[in-house]
Write an enzyme that holds these catalytic residues in place. Structure first.
Site, PDB file in Angstrom:
ATOM      1  N   GLU A 405      54.985 -17.588 -23.319  1.00  6.44           N
ATOM      2  CA  GLU A 405      54.248 -16.141 -23.476  1.00  6.44           C
ATOM      3  C   GLU A 405      55.409 -15.377 -23.945  1.00  6.44           C
ATOM      4  O   GLU A 405      56.158 -15.148 -23.171  1.00  6.44           O
ATOM      5  CB  GLU A 405      53.564 -15.814 -21.984  1.00  6.44           C
ATOM      6  N   ARG A 421      59.012 -15.878 -22.436  1.00 10.23           N
ATOM      7  CA  ARG A 421      59.110 -16.925 -21.033  1.00 10.23           C
ATOM      8  C   ARG A 421      59.745 -18.067 -21.253  1.00 10.23           C
ATOM      9  O   ARG A 421      59.359 -18.874 -22.551  1.00 10.23           O
ATOM     10  CB  ARG A 421      57.599 -17.054 -20.601  1.00 10.23           C
ATOM     11  N   ARG A 485      56.826 -14.700  -7.704  1.00  7.51           N
ATOM     12  CA  ARG A 485      56.381 -13.456  -8.629  1.00  7.51           C
ATOM     13  C   ARG A 485      56.301 -12.089  -7.767  1.00  7.51           C
ATOM     14  O   ARG A 485      55.185 -11.787  -7.547  1.00  7.51           O
ATOM     15  CB  ARG A 485      55.181 -13.905  -9.411  1.00  7.51           C
TER      16      ARG A 485
END
Length: 552
Positions: A405, A421, A485
């Site tokens: 990504e 990413r 995250r």
């Protein structure tokens, strides 16, 4: 009420660190305070802003908590506060409590406090002054006692630019002052937000994968996955949703389903999922274009591993686009562009989720990604581009392997930067191209400057003429951590991404979420972000450039 003692002497374990205690006190007599740095949602009845912990010194004869006094510090939008509440969250099992916890459960997972997890102890409606006191008569439970402060904003009066600065000025046990120890010397800003999509809205289980642009008309147009059945990735029953805001993000219209394949080809909707959207604005025509992946068939297995080489939809997932000519209100029938850009030997080819761009010469660009089937499905990130307003597309070389990504931005000299990413984890990979991907050059900051676990991120180039600082800006957002995250943070670079000064960043959400985000300029003064937060599935916030960029 006496001022909180701050002269520190004896140590105590606090948040994993040894901190000293105020003179003449015991650890069990101290009220510990932790600011909860997550968005304060305008539509929410309860927003957790402070967590409190107190342990009675005498467990056989616990003291009574008689008051807690809060100070609403300078800069707080007091007139926009509808209520401030104090909740009691109970205790923690002794086998788990080590003096660092501040709550036994997640207090806020819905729009209001769960009464089975918390007891409302006191509420002050529309505070009239900067100091408020909760008067109590709470006999403490032997062991750890957890309280938390909730704020509800008046959505009619509050602005997305409002902030709250709160501190605990004092507390009393059986009428006697006790020391207060906070995680911050000065209260940090609690920033406003709007939950564009919550779990359960329109009967949908989950919303994921945000994309966001500002149209030529100034409308904020958000895209995301409508994950009807679960939060699972494709293949599943997933459509592409759109939300629009015409007032800078404070309110959003009803959800629009932009792309949905239903029971195409006689298969169930769960085997016709469309997901991972990106959106761009053709700045020359005003058209909006969504790019996403459509998976046809493949049972209900993960499309990433199930799609195989070929060009036909029954073998390989399709990179499709849809267009809006009316500012995002309606969308055209999706068209597959895979025949134009996919190598038949590749298994998976689609966009990098988030947003695309219009370059200075009018070229439309999306980030892209593909997997090489004959090399263990090794992923690669790159770009596709269109010189005819998105009707035909081209691609060249990928920038780097083991990347997925990505997001693309134009630098001040017209070079394109691809921020990727990286499946190796630790930090983002970064490359640049001056020829739309025919050749790539690894950037000096690649795998060094922008830390991350493994997640999607957003990159936004802002031309000098389009912001109030009059300088070319490069903005970036991601979970600023190498584990999990969490700590969703916006960062700014003033030199095309060569340096990222720590003075030019704002952290928005410290708690765990899915972590994807997308940036856009709301106007010349403010940047907007749509992201997967800890408090809702699609959260929108606004940060002034003056808050973000403090070191010029």
């Amino acid at each position: 009420m006496t001022t909180t003692t701050r002269r520190l002497l004896a140590p105590v374990l606090f948040m994993g660190l040894l901190l000293p205690l105020p003179q003449g006190t015991k650890a069990a007599d101290t009220l510990f305070v932790k600011d909860v740095l997550v968005p304060v949602l305008l539509e929410r009845e309860d927003n957790e802003v402070l967590d409190l912990r107190i342990v009675p010194s005498d467990e056989k004869n616990p003291s009574t908590l008689t008051s807690i006094t809060l100070s609403l510090e300078e800069g707080t939008a007091i007139s926009a506060i509808k209520s401030i509440k104090l909740y009691y969250g109970g205790t923690e099992a002794r086998t788990y409590f080590d003096g660092t916890q501040f709550r036994p459960v997640e207090y806020m997972q819905t729009l209001r406090a769960n009464p089975s997890h918390s007891i409302l102890k006191s509420e002050i409606l529309r505070p009239a002054s900067s100091e408020i006191t909760f008067h109590l008569s709470d006999r403490l439970f032997p062991g750890a006692n957890f309280y938390w402060v909730s704020v509800q904003m008046d959505s009619g009066k509050a602005s997305l630019l409002d902030k709250l600065y709160l501190s605990v000025k004092g507390a009393t046990l059986s009428g006697a002052d006790i020391p207060v120890q906070s995680t911050y010397d000065a209260p940090p800003a609690h920033r406003m937000g709007v939950g564009v999509r919550h779990a359960g809205d329109d009967g949908v289980t989950a919303y994921r994968i945000p994309g966001l642009v500002t149209s030529n008309d100034g409308t904020l147009v958000a895209v995301y996955d409508i994950r009807h059945n679960s939060s699972k990735d494709l293949q599943e029953y997933i459509d592409i949703g759109v939300s629009r805001s015409e007032d800078g993000g404070k309110t959003w219209g009803p959800m629009i389903t932009a792309i949905a394949f239903g029971q195409f080809g006689g298969l169930p909707a769960s085997q016709n999922g469309a997901g991972d959207p990106a959106i761009l604005v053709d700045e020359n025509t005003g058209d909006l274009i969504i790019g996403c992946i459509w998976a046809h068939g493949m049972g209900n297995k993960a499309s990433w591993w199930s799609t195989v080489p070929g060009m036909d939809p029954q073998y390989t997932a399709q990179f499709v686009t849809s267009r809006s000519k009316d500012d995002g209100k309606t969308w055209s029938t999706p068209v597959s562009i895979s025949p134009q850009i996919k190598d038949p030997s590749w298994a998976f080819y689609f966009n990098g989720p988030g947003r695309g761009i219009t370059t200075s010469d009018g070229t439309l660009v999306f980030a892209s990604q593909y997997t090489e089937f004959d090399k263990g499905r090794t992923p690669h990130a790159g770009i596709i581009y269109s010189r005819d307003h998105g009707f035909t597309w081209e691609r060249h070389m990928a920038a780097k392997d083991s990347t997925t990504e990505a997001q693309v931005a134009e630098l001040s000299d017209g070079t394109l930067m691809l921020n990727m990413r990286d499946n190796r984890g630790g930090a983002r990979s970064i490359a640049t191209t001056s020829d739309f991907g025919r050749t790539w050059k690894e950037h000096p900051t690649s795998r060094k400057a922008l830390r991350e676990s493994v997640c999607m991120a957003s990159l936004l180039g802002v031309k000098a003429k389009d912001n109030s600082l009059g300088r070319h800006l490069l903005l970036f957002s991601n979970p600023d951590t190498t584990k999990g995250r969490n700590h969703i943070t916006i960062k700014a670079s003033l030199d095309d991404g060569n340096t990222w000064d720590t003075g030019n960043q704002v952290m928005l959400d410290e708690r765990e979420g899915w972590g994807y985000s997308c940036l856009t300029m709301v106007d010349r003064d403010n940047v907007g972000i749509l992201y997967e937060s800890s408090v809702c599935h699609m959260c929108f916030q606004v940060v002034p450039l003056s808050d973000l960029i403090r070191k010029k």
